[in-house]
Design a protein around this motif. Sequence first.
Motif, PDB file in Angstrom:
ATOM      1  N   VAL A 133     -36.786  -0.528  24.438  1.00 17.05           N
ATOM      2  CA  VAL A 133     -36.741  -0.408  22.987  1.00 17.05           C
ATOM      3  C   VAL A 133     -35.449  -0.966  22.399  1.00 17.05           C
ATOM      4  O   VAL A 133     -35.462  -1.854  21.540  1.00 17.05           O
ATOM      5  N   ILE A 134     -34.335  -0.467  22.870  1.00 19.81           N
ATOM      6  CA  ILE A 134     -33.049  -0.757  22.224  1.00 19.81           C
ATOM      7  C   ILE A 134     -32.581  -2.204  22.418  1.00 19.81           C
ATOM      8  O   ILE A 134     -32.082  -2.818  21.466  1.00 19.81           O
ATOM      9  N   PRO A 135     -32.703  -2.808  23.611  1.00 19.83           N
ATOM     10  CA  PRO A 135     -32.169  -4.168  23.791  1.00 19.83           C
ATOM     11  C   PRO A 135     -32.696  -5.185  22.786  1.00 19.83           C
ATOM     12  O   PRO A 135     -31.921  -5.935  22.187  1.00 19.83           O
ATOM     13  N   ILE A 136     -33.992  -5.229  22.580  1.00 17.89           N
ATOM     14  CA  ILE A 136     -34.538  -6.241  21.679  1.00 17.89           C
ATOM     15  C   ILE A 136     -34.172  -5.948  20.230  1.00 17.89           C
ATOM     16  O   ILE A 136     -33.971  -6.873  19.423  1.00 17.89           O
ATOM     17  N   ILE A 137     -34.072  -4.682  19.865  1.00 17.33           N
ATOM     18  CA  ILE A 137     -33.667  -4.349  18.492  1.00 17.33           C
ATOM     19  C   ILE A 137     -32.251  -4.852  18.231  1.00 17.33           C
ATOM     20  O   ILE A 137     -31.974  -5.503  17.214  1.00 17.33           O
ATOM     21  N   LEU A 138     -31.327  -4.576  19.152  1.00 15.85           N
ATOM     22  CA  LEU A 138     -29.951  -5.055  19.003  1.00 15.85           C
ATOM     23  C   LEU A 138     -29.910  -6.585  18.964  1.00 15.85           C
ATOM     24  O   LEU A 138     -29.184  -7.182  18.160  1.00 15.85           O
ATOM     25  N   ALA A 139     -30.704  -7.217  19.826  1.00 15.61           N
ATOM     26  CA  ALA A 139     -30.707  -8.674  19.896  1.00 15.61           C
ATOM     27  C   ALA A 139     -31.202  -9.306  18.604  1.00 15.61           C
ATOM     28  O   ALA A 139     -30.609 -10.267  18.096  1.00 15.61           O
ATOM     29  N   VAL A 140     -32.282  -8.769  18.034  1.00 16.47           N
ATOM     30  CA  VAL A 140     -32.860  -9.365  16.825  1.00 16.47           C
ATOM     31  C   VAL A 140     -31.972  -9.099  15.607  1.00 16.47           C
ATOM     32  O   VAL A 140     -31.873  -9.951  14.714  1.00 16.47           O
ATOM     33  N   ILE A 141     -31.334  -7.950  15.555  1.00 19.86           N
ATOM     34  CA  ILE A 141     -30.387  -7.688  14.463  1.00 19.86           C
ATOM     35  C   ILE A 141     -29.268  -8.725  14.489  1.00 19.86           C
ATOM     36  O   ILE A 141     -28.928  -9.346  13.472  1.00 19.86           O
ATOM     37  N   VAL A 195     -37.711   9.473  17.674  1.00 21.91           N
ATOM     38  CA  VAL A 195     -38.906   8.711  18.053  1.00 21.91           C
ATOM     39  C   VAL A 195     -38.610   7.661  19.114  1.00 21.91           C
ATOM     40  O   VAL A 195     -39.349   7.546  20.103  1.00 21.91           O
ATOM     41  N   PRO A 196     -37.521   6.861  18.988  1.00 18.75           N
ATOM     42  CA  PRO A 196     -37.239   5.882  20.043  1.00 18.75           C
ATOM     43  C   PRO A 196     -36.993   6.531  21.403  1.00 18.75           C
ATOM     44  O   PRO A 196     -37.285   5.930  22.440  1.00 18.75           O
ATOM     45  N   VAL A 197     -36.444   7.747  21.398  1.00 20.38           N
ATOM     46  CA  VAL A 197     -36.191   8.446  22.667  1.00 20.38           C
ATOM     47  C   VAL A 197     -37.508   8.788  23.345  1.00 20.38           C
ATOM     48  O   VAL A 197     -37.680   8.590  24.554  1.00 20.38           O
ATOM     49  N   PHE A 198     -38.471   9.308  22.552  1.00 20.43           N
ATOM     50  CA  PHE A 198     -39.790   9.621  23.111  1.00 20.43           C
ATOM     51  C   PHE A 198     -40.423   8.368  23.724  1.00 20.43           C
ATOM     52  O   PHE A 198     -40.904   8.386  24.858  1.00 20.43           O
ATOM     53  N   VAL A 211     -33.562   1.950   9.049  1.00 22.05           N
ATOM     54  CA  VAL A 211     -33.802   0.902  10.043  1.00 22.05           C
ATOM     55  C   VAL A 211     -34.825   1.364  11.077  1.00 22.05           C
ATOM     56  O   VAL A 211     -35.805   0.667  11.378  1.00 22.05           O
ATOM     57  N   ILE A 212     -34.618   2.553  11.620  1.00 24.07           N
ATOM     58  CA  ILE A 212     -35.512   3.044  12.680  1.00 24.07           C
ATOM     59  C   ILE A 212     -36.932   3.216  12.165  1.00 24.07           C
ATOM     60  O   ILE A 212     -37.900   2.790  12.800  1.00 24.07           O
ATOM     61  N   SER A 213     -37.076   3.835  10.987  1.00 18.62           N
ATOM     62  CA  SER A 213     -38.425   4.060  10.458  1.00 18.62           C
ATOM     63  C   SER A 213     -39.111   2.752  10.105  1.00 18.62           C
ATOM     64  O   SER A 213     -40.312   2.583  10.345  1.00 18.62           O
ATOM     65  N   SER A 214     -38.360   1.789   9.565  1.00 20.77           N
ATOM     66  CA  SER A 214     -38.949   0.502   9.207  1.00 20.77           C
ATOM     67  C   SER A 214     -39.430  -0.254  10.434  1.00 20.77           C
ATOM     68  O   SER A 214     -40.436  -0.963  10.379  1.00 20.77           O
ATOM     69  N   ILE A 215     -38.721  -0.108  11.545  1.00 18.14           N
ATOM     70  CA  ILE A 215     -39.072  -0.827  12.772  1.00 18.14           C
ATOM     71  C   ILE A 215     -40.266  -0.184  13.465  1.00 18.14           C
ATOM     72  O   ILE A 215     -41.172  -0.885  13.941  1.00 18.14           O
ATOM     73  N   PHE A 216     -40.309   1.134  13.505  1.00 18.55           N
ATOM     74  CA  PHE A 216     -41.348   1.806  14.296  1.00 18.55           C
ATOM     75  C   PHE A 216     -42.588   2.184  13.498  1.00 18.55           C
ATOM     76  O   PHE A 216     -43.682   2.280  14.064  1.00 18.55           O
ATOM     77  N   ALA A 217     -42.437   2.434  12.192  1.00 18.42           N
ATOM     78  CA  ALA A 217     -43.584   2.902  11.399  1.00 18.42           C
ATOM     79  C   ALA A 217     -44.796   1.978  11.475  1.00 18.42           C
ATOM     80  O   ALA A 217     -45.933   2.462  11.612  1.00 18.42           O
ATOM     81  N   PRO A 218     -44.642   0.644  11.398  1.00 18.59           N
ATOM     82  CA  PRO A 218     -45.841  -0.208  11.460  1.00 18.59           C
ATOM     83  C   PRO A 218     -46.609  -0.125  12.775  1.00 18.59           C
ATOM     84  O   PRO A 218     -47.767  -0.530  12.835  1.00 18.59           O
ATOM     85  N   LEU A 219     -45.954   0.385  13.829  1.00 17.09           N
ATOM     86  CA  LEU A 219     -46.594   0.422  15.147  1.00 17.09           C
ATOM     87  C   LEU A 219     -47.279   1.749  15.448  1.00 17.09           C
ATOM     88  O   LEU A 219     -47.955   1.878  16.477  1.00 17.09           O
ATOM     89  N   ALA A 229     -39.764  -7.009  18.232  1.00 14.14           N
ATOM     90  CA  ALA A 229     -39.123  -8.230  17.742  1.00 14.14           C
ATOM     91  C   ALA A 229     -39.673  -8.597  16.363  1.00 14.14           C
ATOM     92  O   ALA A 229     -38.935  -9.001  15.463  1.00 14.14           O
ATOM     93  N   VAL A 230     -40.984  -8.423  16.179  1.00 16.76           N
ATOM     94  CA  VAL A 230     -41.618  -8.742  14.902  1.00 16.76           C
ATOM     95  C   VAL A 230     -41.142  -7.795  13.801  1.00 16.76           C
ATOM     96  O   VAL A 230     -40.706  -8.222  12.728  1.00 16.76           O
ATOM     97  N   THR A 231     -41.232  -6.486  14.053  1.00 13.43           N
ATOM     98  CA  THR A 231     -40.872  -5.520  13.005  1.00 13.43           C
ATOM     99  C   THR A 231     -39.379  -5.556  12.691  1.00 13.43           C
ATOM    100  O   THR A 231     -38.986  -5.391  11.536  1.00 13.43           O
ATOM    101  N   THR A 232     -38.548  -5.780  13.704  1.00 12.07           N
ATOM    102  CA  THR A 232     -37.106  -5.846  13.461  1.00 12.07           C
ATOM    103  C   THR A 232     -36.747  -7.109  12.679  1.00 12.07           C
ATOM    104  O   THR A 232     -35.919  -7.064  11.755  1.00 12.07           O
TER     105      THR A 232
END
Length: 629
Positions: free
Chosen positions: A214-222, A307-310, A105-113, A162-165
């Motif tokens: 980072v985290i709020p929108i990921i949780l919301a879109v899931i 990566v999300p922490v950074f 999940v994390i890699s799929s969301i962040f890798a395109p960016l 929001a797009v990648t998630t």
Amino acid sequence: MSYEKLAKEIVHLVGGENNVVSLVHCATRLRFVLKDEAKADKGKLEKTDGIITVKQSGGQFQVVVGNKVPEVYNAIGKVSNILSETGHEDKLAKGNKGLGAVIDVISSIFAPLLGVMAGSGILKGLLLIASNLGWLHPKETTYMILYAGADSLFYFLPLLLAVTTARKFGGNIFVALTIAGGLLYPSIVTLKTEGTPTDFFGIPVVMMSYSSTVIPIILAVIAMSKLEKLCNRLIHESVKNFVTPLILLVIMLPLTLMVFGPVGVYVGNGIAAGLVAAFSFSPLLAGAILGACWQLLVIFGVHWGLVPVFINNIAVNGRDGIKPSASASIFAQTGAAFGVMLKTKNKKLKTLAGSATLTALFGITEPAVYGVTLPLKRPFIAGVIGGAIGGAIIGQAGTQAFASGAPGLLTLPIFYGPGGQGFPGMILGITVSFLVSAILTYILGFEDPVDEGDTTDNSAKESTPAAVFSNEEVLSPIEGTVVALSEVPDPAFASEAMGKGIAIQPTTGRVVAPFDGTITVAFKKKHALAIVSHHGAEVLVHVGVDTVKLDGKHFTSHIKEGDQVKAGDLLLEFDMEQIKTEGYPTITPVIITNSSEYTDIVPIAHGQVKEQEPLLKLSATTKDQEGTA
């Protein structure tokens, strides 16, 4: 290279597009999630021209293709429906569990960016340098325009996530964007900045700042994606196209502001605070551990958890003190590859190590790690040691990252902050990590691969006669079934590029001397040997195809280079069944590597052949009779 041809080959070898759950890419890898990884042909993929290696970790089937990954990724979109939104929801029904699912999940969301993050980070770093040196003033409109380009990604990060998630979870991208836009809407921002007491139908709402989070929108879109699927099942098709988005907006935006937002912000800040505390307790020790372990985390794909922490630290605090130490690992593996380039005598490896070093200097380490240091083992260990030392220096210096981007020479500006504090430590740390790793690699050494195309060395050539005699026989070194060389599933042998000869499908796991002669090459992987007769015939016996990858497993060698042997002497033993179990053919080419010196090479044996039965007849006109009369 035809990217579309390579794309078709990749899609076919991962089991076809129906076997693909999802696909994203990072800087060098195509990251597949497959329904059944057993359907993918990893061996053929690794041998495909244009593919560096294949890794399976974190629930992903990763095809490493290097810097050309965006072109290959786009080509896959052209030759298949894998990247289309159609049918994506059904594909996501099956996935991974546990840690593998989280990493996926994390890699799929962040890798395109990552690409645009690196570009924005470099620009942001350059603007910081220009500001600190007085070249540009933050109040100048030129600076403001450029800074808007550099910072907009981070300010509007919830929109991009929001797009990648939504893509990852099969949700409606436009509804996801609308929810993210609601978090950044001016009147919502004003409620937070002015401290206005806020409620939703009497339920108190704790207002937070959501720009750059980072985290709020990921949780919301899931959650939105799950609710969307439920609505689409229950609502009639004639109205669901507008009723479902209505329900999602009415429910999800308030729910995000009341629950996902505060929880996400607190969780992100908590994780970041824990890591910061570790660096506060002992920046030297924490930096050493991260510098040593980062490349190991990358290999197993679990680095995505950090990566999300950074990103969150940079977005919320404007800086991150954890990421810089990880950079030491990048430059350490680069130094190890450079050390291999200096030490190896293998021309192919020298070229590979040189190009991998250059690529790694700019942050792309996969060719260096997977193609050079990791297969050779000791250089990789040298890189880990160098990374630990460099990471300790950087951690102790208190270096900070002020923008996101893959560590490399071009992204060094992201570590240059106000007054340049910590930046000298960064430069010193990556320099030390590079040099220590290169020097250790050179000192510790490694098993330098022998070029299988060169089956004789100078000493062997000097010890054998220059003349080639006619009518020499080569006896069978193996008991088994004789087959044509063209049936060997390796073009280098089947095409006779390495010389003429014949192949044997073994029935026993023994190789004996085919004549009286001298062992010229005893391959360190034990899978092959070269022997020259006293009359000048040079023979290569190569047990199986691609068995070099077994690294000597299931082989027992009874020889060393320079040994004088008699016809029938036992040279090598191998476990046929274990080799087959590992997935490698045992068909064994017997090649006359100096075929050009003979006018005719004729197979004598047909069908079944036993050890020491005549196998090949070599005919030639005497080339040089000096000293042979």
